[in-house]
Scaffold this active site. Sequence first.
Site, PDB file in Angstrom:
ATOM      1  N   ASP A  15     -27.801  14.375  -6.923  1.00  0.00           N
ATOM      2  CA  ASP A  15     -28.870  13.748  -6.635  1.00  0.00           C
ATOM      3  C   ASP A  15     -28.728  12.422  -5.722  1.00  0.00           C
ATOM      4  OD1 ASP A  15     -30.192  15.276  -8.501  1.00  0.00           O
ATOM      5  OD2 ASP A  15     -30.825  13.768  -9.794  1.00  0.00           O
ATOM      6  N   ASP A  30     -27.203   7.054  -8.036  1.00  0.00           N
ATOM      7  CA  ASP A  30     -27.856   7.729  -8.950  1.00  0.00           C
ATOM      8  C   ASP A  30     -27.518   7.705 -10.260  1.00  0.00           C
ATOM      9  OD1 ASP A  30     -30.677   9.686  -9.192  1.00  0.00           O
ATOM     10  OD2 ASP A  30     -28.930  10.428 -10.386  1.00  0.00           O
ATOM     11  N   HIS A  37     -30.779  16.557 -11.331  1.00  0.00           N
ATOM     12  CA  HIS A  37     -30.928  15.863 -12.495  1.00  0.00           C
ATOM     13  C   HIS A  37     -29.430  15.478 -12.918  1.00  0.00           C
ATOM     14  CE1 HIS A  37     -35.032  14.690 -13.086  1.00  0.00           C
ATOM     15  NE2 HIS A  37     -35.169  15.927 -12.983  1.00  0.00           N
ATOM     16  N   GLU A  54     -27.607   8.937 -14.614  1.00  0.00           N
ATOM     17  CA  GLU A  54     -28.303   9.789 -15.670  1.00  0.00           C
ATOM     18  C   GLU A  54     -28.085   8.868 -17.049  1.00  0.00           C
ATOM     19  OE1 GLU A  54     -30.049  12.210 -14.720  1.00  0.00           O
ATOM     20  OE2 GLU A  54     -29.247  12.338 -12.785  1.00  0.00           O
TER      21      GLU A  54
END
Length: 598
Positions: free
Chosen positions: A186, A39, A181, A41
């Site tokens: 995540d 994952d 997030h 960001e």
Amino acid sequence: MGLLGGTVRDQGPHARWDVQRTFDELGRPLRELTFCVVDLETTGGSADGGSMITEIGAVKVRGGEVLGEFQTLVNPHTAIPPFIAVLTGITNSMVVDAPPIESALPAFLEFATGCVLVAHNAPFDVGFLRHFAELQDRPWPAFEVLDTALMARRVITRDDAPNCKLSSLAKVFRSGTTPNHRALADARATVDVLHGLMERLGGLGVHTLEELQTFSSRVSPVVRRKRHLAEHLPHAPGVYLFRDDRARVLYVGTSRDLRSRVRSYFTSSETRSRMGEMVGLATEVTGIECATPLEAEVRELRLIAEHKPKYNRRSRFPEKVSFIKLTSEPWPRLSLVKRVVDDGADYLGPFRSRRTAEQCLAALHDTFPLRQCSDRLGRRSSRSPCVLAEMGRCLSPCDGSVDASTYAAVVRQLRDSLVRRPDEVVDAINRRMESLASDERFEEAGAHRDRLAAFVRAAARTQRLTALTRLPELVAARREDDGRWAVHVVRFGRLAAAGVIPSGGDAHHYVGSLRAGAETVLPSPGPVPAATAEETERILRWLESPGVRLVDVDGEWICPVGGASRHLALHDAVNQSRLTLVPFDDRRSISPVHQPAR
């Protein structure tokens, strides 16, 4: 002859190959594969648009066991927008000492080597990683990629969860980690979702990576036998209507190839449970051939609005919209209304949901201290001020605290924000968000973010719609793939005629005939088009597509240079980063994607 020289004993749904299958043909058991669940960001939704990675989190699992974890913040070497800081909680100060992507990416790739790459909404995460690998001239490993959002669409129903967001799926499968997030959290939640999905898929007979590719081909014989319902349809663009045994319209769709699309509902291409139920009820399919794909899209919208079919989720109630109205009275105010009238007022909208309209209204009230009461006020008033006036959020014309000229100046600023430049609203709310984010009041900042996004989208939509709906007529053409020219006549935002110039035909004569036979359209007040807003937006998308040429324009088709559309890119990028879901009616395959090294 069958595969490898064997013979097929039965051509029915239970056909069996009378040969010894190899291990490769049997497939690789999912329980024996190593998965790297990743994952990211980022600072926005588009790597090509300049967005950067701010965090990478990954978990390596095999046979239900966690083999290792990887996590690092990444210095994006650019300021993190307040929107993103609110969303992720990652601030500029947190990434100052973090490694750059030039160091973080090789470390991650080493961690993930030899694994099947897994992500929720994989095109987003994998797209970013591939983008930066290319920038570094780094070969991309031959990863196979699984998308848990697409997998979920095959096995999760609306009885299980309202959508396929990671947060929703984490609740369904009782994940030990709540998505927040942040990349590693995540990724951990996605691991639990992956295992939950594999358990359900196992109950459906899916045990190997290869079986994921054939899972969508499981169509019942009853459904297959309905393929004849498509045989009378042409290979042409148009609209199709599924009907039941009482001739009621169940579903309306559109396609560039009517026969091929409708046949797909009875084959492996169509596996949505909702559509499966609809196909089971259908006894007839009606096709309406259209001259162009745009005409087909418009006809589809009009037919959905007319019949309101049970199995169409969108566009069934175009009349259910809201507007924000800047009233025309001695002391103007903003109000929510359900329709536009020709009363000299300014309108913003339409909004598909009242909640979005209320967010937009709040953004305007946050910026402009107009009165919020619904009382009728004369040019002079001596009433007591309300609570908003005492809080400094209203100019308070009711008690004479403001003169008419000062109030009118604020109204002019508001009107300018609605119809020309939204900068004052954007700047004011951005300042407020930055202040709240710096105080780590992310929830409040998030509310302001949503208000600002609602306003920017509404203002851009209103400005674009108004620009087209005030034109008595616009004629445009585009050369299609077959070399012929598609022509559309648009009047006051409504598609009035569509056609294709015949090969070798006289273009001027054809366009003249098309205009002469076009539908008569009367103008509508305000930003409301003579059609639904959705129809006019479809027309706008076509007009703004590459290769379109304007043949004739009655009037001026312009949008303000400093309009709200220039602010959309950031808000769309933020929205994309939040959309970690695939809608239930998404038709993409869940097959693993083999991505060769470059």
